[in-house]
Design a protein around this motif. Structure first.
Motif, PDB file in Angstrom:
ATOM      1  N   GLN A 200       4.743  -0.486  -6.276  1.00 38.94           N
ATOM      2  CA  GLN A 200       3.584  -1.103  -5.620  1.00 38.94           C
ATOM      3  C   GLN A 200       3.826  -2.562  -5.230  1.00 38.94           C
ATOM      4  O   GLN A 200       2.880  -3.263  -4.840  1.00 38.94           O
TER       5      GLN A 200
ATOM      6  N   PRO B 206       0.855  -1.201   0.000  1.00 39.13           N
ATOM      7  CA  PRO B 206       0.000   0.000   0.000  1.00 39.13           C
ATOM      8  C   PRO B 206       0.887   1.246   0.000  1.00 39.13           C
ATOM      9  O   PRO B 206       1.665   1.440   0.916  1.00 39.13           O
ATOM     10  N   ARG B 207       0.797   2.035  -1.034  1.00 44.47           N
ATOM     11  CA  ARG B 207       1.653   3.234  -1.123  1.00 44.47           C
ATOM     12  C   ARG B 207       0.796   4.480  -1.289  1.00 44.47           C
ATOM     13  O   ARG B 207      -0.147   4.482  -2.087  1.00 44.47           O
TER      14      ARG B 207
ATOM     15  N   PRO C 293      19.658  -1.422   2.900  1.00 42.05           N
ATOM     16  CA  PRO C 293      18.596  -0.436   3.158  1.00 42.05           C
ATOM     17  C   PRO C 293      18.666   0.772   2.247  1.00 42.05           C
ATOM     18  O   PRO C 293      17.644   1.328   1.858  1.00 42.05           O
ATOM     19  N   ALA C 294      19.868   1.168   1.887  1.00 43.80           N
ATOM     20  CA  ALA C 294      19.969   2.384   1.099  1.00 43.80           C
ATOM     21  C   ALA C 294      19.441   2.181  -0.316  1.00 43.80           C
ATOM     22  O   ALA C 294      19.163   3.137  -1.021  1.00 43.80           O
ATOM     23  N   HIS C 295      19.302   0.936  -0.729  1.00 38.35           N
ATOM     24  CA  HIS C 295      18.697   0.708  -2.031  1.00 38.35           C
ATOM     25  C   HIS C 295      17.343   0.024  -1.940  1.00 38.35           C
ATOM     26  O   HIS C 295      16.828  -0.480  -2.930  1.00 38.35           O
ATOM     27  N   ALA C 296      16.768  -0.018  -0.755  1.00 35.70           N
ATOM     28  CA  ALA C 296      15.442  -0.621  -0.599  1.00 35.70           C
ATOM     29  C   ALA C 296      14.444   0.147  -1.452  1.00 35.70           C
ATOM     30  O   ALA C 296      14.542   1.365  -1.593  1.00 35.70           O
ATOM     31  N   LEU C 297      13.506  -0.584  -2.046  1.00 33.00           N
ATOM     32  CA  LEU C 297      12.531   0.080  -2.910  1.00 33.00           C
ATOM     33  C   LEU C 297      11.412   0.739  -2.126  1.00 33.00           C
ATOM     34  O   LEU C 297      10.573   1.417  -2.678  1.00 33.00           O
ATOM     35  N   SER C 298      11.358   0.514  -0.829  1.00 38.44           N
ATOM     36  CA  SER C 298      10.395   1.259  -0.011  1.00 38.44           C
ATOM     37  C   SER C 298      10.826   1.209   1.445  1.00 38.44           C
ATOM     38  O   SER C 298      11.418   0.244   1.893  1.00 38.44           O
ATOM     39  N   ASP C 299      10.512   2.275   2.154  1.00 38.10           N
ATOM     40  CA  ASP C 299      10.678   2.325   3.614  1.00 38.10           C
ATOM     41  C   ASP C 299      12.080   2.011   4.118  1.00 38.10           C
ATOM     42  O   ASP C 299      12.240   1.538   5.246  1.00 38.10           O
ATOM     43  N   GLY C 300      13.087   2.275   3.344  1.00 37.84           N
ATOM     44  CA  GLY C 300      14.434   1.967   3.783  1.00 37.84           C
ATOM     45  C   GLY C 300      14.875   2.687   5.043  1.00 37.84           C
ATOM     46  O   GLY C 300      15.667   2.171   5.816  1.00 37.84           O
ATOM     47  N   ALA C 301      14.333   3.879   5.272  1.00 37.53           N
ATOM     48  CA  ALA C 301      14.808   4.698   6.392  1.00 37.53           C
ATOM     49  C   ALA C 301      14.678   3.993   7.726  1.00 37.53           C
ATOM     50  O   ALA C 301      15.376   4.295   8.674  1.00 37.53           O
TER      51      ALA C 301
ATOM     52  N   ALA D 172       4.480   5.406  -6.912  1.00 40.63           N
ATOM     53  CA  ALA D 172       5.530   4.701  -6.179  1.00 40.63           C
ATOM     54  C   ALA D 172       5.440   3.202  -6.471  1.00 40.63           C
ATOM     55  O   ALA D 172       4.406   2.689  -6.883  1.00 40.63           O
TER      56      ALA D 172
END
Lengths: 338, 338, 338, 338
Positions: free
Chosen positions: C142, C134-135, C304-312, C140
């Motif tokens: 999906q 869910p974005r 994490p720095a290349h995660a496609l979502s929510d990496g932070a 973004a």
């Protein structure tokens, strides 16, 4: 500080604005041109720049701080933890866990001395008790006031526990001269005149977070006290107001590690006011210890059902003894194994 | 007041509790037995009962008030609208619409006189201006203080407009003796010591709603002032804090009709602080008039881009003139056709 | 259920209302007369009474429930903890601590298998990973959708870890037949059509708390699933929306002990989404364990720095290993010494 | 988009990051060096950049958007108001004021036809009525469903009023083929699968704001529908969840002028759900008209005390007639004199 300008900004406006920034604040100004808007970056000490003033400019679309607006409370400029010394044997922020315990309101000598002895036996290192009570209703019990302070001092003499109690007006500061820690309540967190006066003393101040204060606003209130010359500030997370009304407030447990990262000041947690329910005090206290709080402030009353205020969240001395044992066992485990 | 007891309550506990209620509060107690729990209903004047005290009893599951906890501010006991007389020609709450206008901060005689003349011309009946300024940062401009009050009086003399300005400490009350309306800011709405002192005066008080105060808490703060003997309270809705951060605060427009129903006190709306954006002042002011507000308080600055505080939400005198025309046209239409 | 009537209620209205209540709901009605108002108390099973219907009656001033509106999720009617069996060796709610770990989004076979192996080695017992995402933005990423589910199953085969992943529409239920735990996201907590369909399955459901759901609403959503016949509900506290915006959400840590008291269902905590910051995952996880959570759900990404979502908010496998060691040490201390 | 880097960023990291940004998003990157940190500014179309992805980078301290993340809903790229045509005679967003009125739930042919005739007579141009009802409790009345839709069509035939009714699942879309406006309820505002399916139709969609949705999230949900090809979106402000619990929700009246400024889509206001109290419908409706709403959606029931849901906030047809007269008188005054 980064300033996004409106697309409609003229060259002349831009030049006037830039000159003003340089002159008034002694900063360097960088500029770049985006597709829709021009962006300025200010380089230098921007702490004293009033962000609302910048935001007010006709040509400004939005502003963003890069630096925090607080200095003295900021860990960046003071990397080591602050340790607030209360007595020769009690310090807050030195890695130990201090429990402040006692009744919401001081009611009588008998009561406060009995509670003080009980909580000391269970491991509390500081006695709390309200003499001046902020109450929503003018018809509710407002505390024993000056007399309450005297009773606290008697309990201190009987037990050796230092005392923490709430101040409600700058005009009372003299009365608090012999108090060990002066508490600023949530409703007075932005009573700036009071904060300024407390900044002129050298007393440890327990600064509770306001009911809907952001962490930044809370640190700015600490900054008020520190800007006056008093660095002895202890922060106290006591729950914030949210839509959830099962509990009186919502304990923002993340505030503990966040404050630890942003600031060097110690932080304690008040699980009693955060929840408003005595059966939540233990689990919330455990949570606070597990994430690094420097202390706890817990309501204990020898007769909660007859407490003159806030009884619903008070523990009996027996309950407190049980909770305290668990808290210290956890602290011990955290220090040694975890 | 309705009290739900825990299923575990014994007969003896019930009897002791009931006797205590009768003796202590002089109320009658009705009881009925449900499937899971026993319920008590208290009959009589329950205003002085401390609901937290009841809630603290071991045997109590929950408590619910049937009567409101405020008396003097309650419309039930004072069905007619209160009219607060400011001068011989200006009253608030009498069905007219009063606009309080002026700068966030008083900055100079020239500024405040110029703004006063301009807003008077556009229909404002009261001049607002800050002399003592509550600021989040200790490093921000804190107002001209006593000097600001003097400049406001000069502007009053020049225009005949009564003045409203904010007080930040009970210790300043003497300085405000010659002010027409004393404003209590949102951050001080529960500065109970200040409210008590203001209750001893006979000055009209503009009581702003706290950033996260419920309507009931707000009316309880009015009750504090009235309990001291000062019935001249004007309420001011100025936005509450919510999760939405496009605006500085969220204007709770429903507070206007709700306050009108619960209380006889007049209510004005501050669209400038509620939104923090000058382009939202007009639509929010229109909304306030359409649902029955007794007045508005609007920031006007002759040079918003150089205002020393809160410029982002200020109107220029020209903008104010346009907004004012629309507001009065709407008020006129409301009175005559709607 | 307690009903306060308006003072204006006539005798005839009262009698009609009382008859209706008895006939329609098969309850007994008690009445007593207060000073300003009459109060009715309903005795019997009031769970099926629509409180809004009662509140709608002309003569009703207010209504208050005494019983909770949920039955199957209510600890009162099911005193023992529910244990949700996931596999032969993994159960949730049995006193053990289960960590669900894995990436926000499944991105590739290599990624998900690598993360699965890493988190298993560090003690995780369940693999999490998003296939349908869910974005907020339609632009973004999906999720890999059905393909993502297949990759999760490969990772399960490689490691033996059961898998938990989010469903976004009732029309996808068939695709989830071979998933071990189906997650309902915060934004779908009140997607009642989805809840009803999940109630017809016998899959364990991980029901996340809505962004601004009360604990009661959350338990009512569990009740939806259980009312359909599926008792395998695991609750997940993941932070609520408040005015504080330093963190993405505010972790309501008190929800853990509150849910434990009100319900028999197990509860896990998601420190990653609650905070949105990877450095807050450890302290919040520790807090959750200290107050009795049955498990944790933690985002781990091998890059994490290349995660496609929510990496932070994601931890690296190395960071997770460190956090995991501390968590289990704490759990061990809680079980043995605290 | 502006990116603030951490002070610890190395030159190599900076270069890698910058290259990635240029390659992946086809933007230009400007850089300047502050005292404590380096700042990057991205120039180009940043709408498709996932802000969370950027925020996840190890070297990133914070990110700020300069452009809004929505395109099709954005007034910047579509300066003229969108007008949504419902029938030959009814359009929303064309400067007229449309009132959608009717019962919360359709209960019977007799009821819905009677209400439809009454509200038409009082000036309503669209009939509302719930067939599929989202209810917090699985034990509460869930609506007449498909049968309710048929009854609405009968009422349409009898009165000529177009109909608006709520959809709860994408699997029901076929059933709604002959409905004039499909409503997406607050709890489904981020049911993205449903939004995507509605984007494939060409039906007017009434998109209610989520209980705790920001205005930006709400516009992003509109963007979901529009990204699918359906531009016929009408926004509906229906109150947000705050700490204040006197009303069911808090009407965010500022949302009206804000949406008007940010977007070209029309916006209507629901004073019934925003307040939950019938006596607040009139003042809130007046406020909405005064600040520029394109329409209102009001609950009207011919027998509120026996309504099967949400009766407390419904008006009787007689009350609605009075409110409607005032609303149109105000609208008339606004158009002609104000």
């Amino acid at each position: 500080m980064i300033i996004v300008l409106k697309p409609s900004t003229t060259n002349e406006q831009l030049m006037n604005f830039t000159s003003m920034l340089k002159d008034k604040y002694n900063v360097k100004v960088n500029k770049w041109d985006g597709v829709q808007s021009t962006v300025l970056g200010l380089i230098g000490d921007t702490t004293s720049i009033d962000i609302e003033y910048i935001d007010a400019q006709d040509i400004v679309e939005s502003v963003k701080r890069v630096q925090e607006p607080y200095k003295k409370a900021n860990r960046k400029f003071h990397p080591d933890n602050s340790v607030i010394k209360i007595t020769d044997t009690v310090s807050i922020g030195d890695g130990s866990l201090n429990i402040m315990a006692g009744p919401c309101s001081v009611e009588s000598e008998e009561q406060i001395v009995a509670v003080a002895k009980a909580v000391k036996k269970s491991g509390a290192t500081i006695l709390r008790g309200g003499a001046f009570k902020p109450r929503t209703s003018p018809y509710a019990f407002q505390g024993l006031k000056a007399e309450g302070l005297e009773l606290l001092k008697i309990a201190r003499q009987e037990t050796g526990l230092p005392i923490v109690t709430e101040i409600m007006s700058a005009s009372h500061i003299e009365l608090f001269e012999d108090v060990d820690i002066i508490q600023v309540g949530a409703r007075n967190m932005q009573n700036f005149e009071l904060l300024k006066e407390l900044g002129k003393t050298n007393k440890p101040i327990l600064l509770k977070r306001g009911l809907c204060a952001t962490i930044e606003e809370w640190l700015m209130s600490a900054e008020y006290i520190m800007a006056g010359g008093n660095d002895n500030v202890i922060l106290c997370e006591r729950g914030i107001r949210t839509y959830e009304n099962f509990t009186r407030n919502t304990l923002d447990i993340a505030a503990v590690p966040i404050v630890k990262r942003l600031s060097h000041l110690p932080i304690v947690v008040d699980p009693s006011h955060a929840s408003g329910k005595s059966w939540l005090v233990e689990p919330l206290a455990m949570s606070a210890v597990a994430c690094g709080a420097d202390g706890l402030i817990i309501e204990v009353h020898n007769d909660p059902a007859h407490a003159l205020s806030d009884g619903a969240q008070s523990l009996t001395p027996e309950q407190f003894d049980g909770v305290s044992k668990k808290i210290f066992a956890l602290k011990n485990a955290m220090d040694n194994q975890v």
